[in-house]
Scaffold this active site. Structure first.
Site, PDB file in Angstrom:
ATOM      1  CB  VAL A 150      -0.920   0.021   1.235  1.00 17.51           C
ATOM      2  CG1 VAL A 150      -1.762   1.282   1.250  1.00 17.51           C
ATOM      3  CG2 VAL A 150      -1.815  -1.212   1.243  1.00 17.51           C
ATOM      4  N   PRO A 151       1.065   1.823  -1.153  1.00 13.87           N
ATOM      5  CG  PRO A 151       0.739   2.714  -3.286  1.00 13.87           C
ATOM      6  CD  PRO A 151       0.164   1.740  -2.302  1.00 13.87           C
ATOM      7  CB  CYS A 152       2.158   5.003   2.864  1.00 12.86           C
ATOM      8  SG  CYS A 152       3.276   3.717   3.405  1.00 12.86           S
ATOM      9  CG  HIS A 153       6.628   4.281  -1.130  1.00 12.80           C
ATOM     10  ND1 HIS A 153       5.865   3.140  -0.962  1.00 12.80           N
ATOM     11  CD2 HIS A 153       7.009   4.281  -2.414  1.00 12.80           C
ATOM     12  CE1 HIS A 153       5.829   2.474  -2.111  1.00 12.80           C
ATOM     13  NE2 HIS A 153       6.508   3.149  -3.006  1.00 12.80           N
ATOM     14  NE  ARG A 154       4.291   3.778  -5.854  1.00 11.81           N
ATOM     15  CZ  ARG A 154       3.591   2.677  -6.085  1.00 11.81           C
ATOM     16  NH1 ARG A 154       2.294   2.755  -6.283  1.00 11.81           N
ATOM     17  NH2 ARG A 154       4.180   1.516  -6.132  1.00 11.81           N
TER      18      ARG A 154
END
Length: 170
Positions: free
Chosen positions: A133-137
């Site tokens: 779950v790409p919270c880094h984007r």
DNA sequence: TCCGTATTGAACT
DNA sequence: AGTTCAATACGGA
């Protein structure tokens, strides 16, 4: 016999270190960044169900794909514990494709609560399954890094692997 | 209810 | 360009 304690923790060894995946009976419930120390408690004596082993294979492949900057073909079922608001944020995060970024404000708009920018940040920090779950984007409005629960180095690294160039000092 | 937060935009120096 | 401040929604104690 606490159902809460019946999580299965399985390691995922990558070039970037050993991640730790946590499964409930319903799916992938958590993912931890390499902690520096390989936690041996991950290897439990418990019999791991075939169901979970299958999920784990999918998780491994998906994680390695993302680390290589490729979009994973398949994700395991996710069992994310959180409030409705948090789940809606995490759902919005998953719509960001590889190599793209959004701001906290854009996520807030995407879920229909344009003013809830700070709350979005809180939900990102509460994300139990980073990377998949790409919270880094998610960056701040001016493309600043913002924060990251796994450490800003990881955020930079993940974005770099996806080909995102940051205006940091440049 | 009070406090902190992985925000944001504007004002001020 | 760096710092401070207020607004705002949500979650935890």
């Amino acid at each position: 016999m606490n159902p809460k304690n019946s999580f299965f923790e399985l390691p995922i060894v990558t070039r970037a270190g050993q991640f730790l995946a946590r499964y409930s009976e319903k799916g992938l419930a958590g993912l931890d960044f390499p902690a520096g120390r390989a936690s041996p408690r991950a290897a439990k004596k418990e019999i791991v169900r075939a169901k979970i082993r299958a999920w784990h294979r999918v998780t491994e492949t998906a994680l390695k794909n993302i680390l290589a900057g490729r979009k994973p073909k398949k994700l395991p079922p996710l069992d994310l514990a959180g409030t409705e608001f948090q789940k809606s944020v995490w759902n919005a995060l998953r719509k960001i494709s590889i190599g793209k970024t959004k701001s906290y404000g854009e996520i807030a708009e995407a879920i229909g609560k344009p003013k809830a920018v700070r709350a979005v940040g809180g939900a990102c920090g509460a994300n139990p399954v980073p990377v998949l779950v790409p919270c880094h984007r998610v960056l701040a409005a001016n493309k600043k890094l913002g924060g990251f629960s796994g450490g800003l180095d990881w955020k930079r690294s993940l974005l770099a692997r996806e080909g995102v160039s940051l205006p940091s000092a440049g």
